[in-house]
Design an enzyme around this catalytic site. Sequence first.
Site, PDB file in Angstrom:
ATOM      1  N   ASP A  38       7.301  -3.137   2.018  1.00 46.39           N
ATOM      2  CA  ASP A  38       6.318  -2.533   2.933  1.00 46.39           C
ATOM      3  C   ASP A  38       6.418  -1.016   3.132  1.00 46.39           C
ATOM      4  O   ASP A  38       7.518  -0.479   3.292  1.00 46.39           O
ATOM      5  CB  ASP A  38       6.485  -3.102   4.347  1.00 46.39           C
ATOM      6  N   SER A  98      10.705  -3.525   8.883  1.00 40.52           N
ATOM      7  CA  SER A  98       9.543  -2.625   8.962  1.00 40.52           C
ATOM      8  C   SER A  98       9.296  -2.060  10.351  1.00 40.52           C
ATOM      9  O   SER A  98       9.656  -2.654  11.360  1.00 40.52           O
ATOM     10  CB  SER A  98       8.292  -3.362   8.491  1.00 40.52           C
ATOM     11  N   ASP A 165       8.169  -5.805  13.153  1.00 43.37           N
ATOM     12  CA  ASP A 165       7.185  -4.872  12.591  1.00 43.37           C
ATOM     13  C   ASP A 165       6.384  -4.131  13.670  1.00 43.37           C
ATOM     14  O   ASP A 165       5.148  -4.166  13.682  1.00 43.37           O
ATOM     15  CB  ASP A 165       6.222  -5.610  11.624  1.00 43.37           C
TER      16      ASP A 165
HETATM   17  C1  FRU Z   1       6.623  -8.093   5.210  1.00 45.73           C
HETATM   18  C2  FRU Z   1       8.038  -8.251   5.746  1.00 45.73           C
HETATM   19  C3  FRU Z   1       8.112  -7.752   7.179  1.00 45.73           C
HETATM   20  C4  FRU Z   1       9.556  -7.412   7.326  1.00 45.73           C
HETATM   21  C5  FRU Z   1       9.886  -6.852   5.967  1.00 45.73           C
HETATM   22  C6  FRU Z   1      11.303  -7.141   5.514  1.00 45.73           C
HETATM   23  O1  FRU Z   1       6.524  -7.904   3.845  1.00 45.73           O
HETATM   24  O2  FRU Z   1       8.432  -9.599   5.640  1.00 45.73           O
HETATM   25  O3  FRU Z   1       7.638  -8.689   8.129  1.00 45.73           O
HETATM   26  O4  FRU Z   1       9.755  -6.464   8.346  1.00 45.73           O
HETATM   27  O5  FRU Z   1       8.982  -7.442   5.056  1.00 45.73           O
HETATM   28  O6  FRU Z   1      11.610  -6.458   4.353  1.00 45.73           O
END
Ligand code: FRU
Length: 497
Positions: A38, A98, A165
């Site tokens: 991400d 994230s 997130d």
């Molecule tokens: C989305 C995710 C987020 C998390 C991150 C971990 O792609 O699963 O929810 O913060 O990737 O790398």
Amino acid sequence: MNQKLLFARAYETEAAKRIPETDRPLFHLTPYTGWMNDPNGFSFYNGKYHLFYQYNPYDTVWDAMHWGHAESSDLLHWTYLPAAMAPDTWYDEAGVYSGSAETLSDGRHLLLYTGVRKEGGESGTEYQSQCVAIGDGREYHKVMINPVISESTLPDAFDRSNFRDPKVWRKPDGTYGCVVGTRRENGLGALLQYESKDGLHWSFVGVLTENDGRLGLMWECPDFFPLDGKAVVLISPQDMLPEGFEYHNGNGTVALIGRYDEETKRFVPEQDQAIDYGIDFYAPTTLLAPDGRRIMVAWMQNWDTTKLSAQTESRWFGQMTIPRELSIQNGRLYQRPVRELEQLRSNEVRYTGVRFTDVIRLDGVEGRAVDLEITVRPASDAPLYHKFAVRFFQNEQFHTNLSYRPHESVLKIDRKFSGSRRAYIHQRRCLVPNRNGEIKIRLILDRFSAEAFLNDGEQTVTATVLTDLSATGISFFADGAVEIDVTKYDLIGGSNT
Ligand code: FRU
């Protein structure tokens, strides 16, 4: 500075030297070295755009999440900066997940992210909480009061292992808001809203909006912003079921368009749509540029195929999409490549009103990094054509296809002849309305990816394509008689320095 971050920084500068420039795309961001997922902390700070990313410097697979970091003046030429954060505290030792960024009132840069920890050993329980790091655009320090939103403060109905997130924004009065994804015990996603005077001390406002069961299960990577008189929520739902041509199985991306009710502090959805209709697009996030543009970038990848497509010789894995300007038109989310891309254009080749059936090539129309504008319409006095296609990344053996059938209004991307030897998803279709058989396609190619913007950005279709770089051909195909206008530019001058 903590050892883990020092070690990662030393490692990445050495490892990156072993990745020749020619192995990377020209103007799409790839990880400095290793793995990227991400986009994080996408923001404009101290005169530069900053783009952080979920990062494992040590291998081309997901593990031990750090934050990688790059900056840019034009969203296309990215300069790598040292990794910003490593999983080095008790509250994020299982991953710096994230998050997002904002500018504090004293001018410092605020990062709000998810810290993951495990209790009870390897097979124990994972907890996710929201944490802050503050910095100057290069060095960041995690604050003493972390986690600033502990999972222990979650109302009972929500899952403390899935609380992540955070997307932060600064309100016109100088205070801050943020939205965090979580899920109820039945597994359905919910977005929680928080507010803060200083970006550090947060209080719970309530549920902004939640999943009624139609859009997958957990909602990851939320965003929330006003745009053209509407309120917009972006989500990346997991475990989606397909819905006609709109949504596909697995991890999807959805724009909810509606209004914000100031009294109940809830978002009221009016419409929803897929954000991108291609194969590789996830976890989009936006920033507000100084000139008022709302700009979105996403991870140009699909979780279900990461294990398979990582089997390249390459020392990097994962790319970001081209940053895209957003607008709302006729109740839909429109996307266009950032206008800065036009500064990379050179060697214009233009054709108008080329009538053909079957297959043609046009002199000067080829390349691996091009901006190609195509308008297709039925040839005058001819019945509506059955199919039009543009083939690219083509040689005797390989090609990738975008094809359109106006009778069904179905557009398809197909990369099965792209050199892939694996049985992962190679095709995806979507409905693209046409006016009497006319459609407009803007295709951005950058060595290992194709992004199509249809009908001035009403829909987009994005896919990674790993075809050998020697396949540079472009040709056009028609079943029936069509007339096309084509403008091609080479895109040069971009690089990952
Ligand atoms: C989305 C995710 C987020 C998390 C991150 C971990 O792609 O699963 O929810 O913060 O990737 O790398």
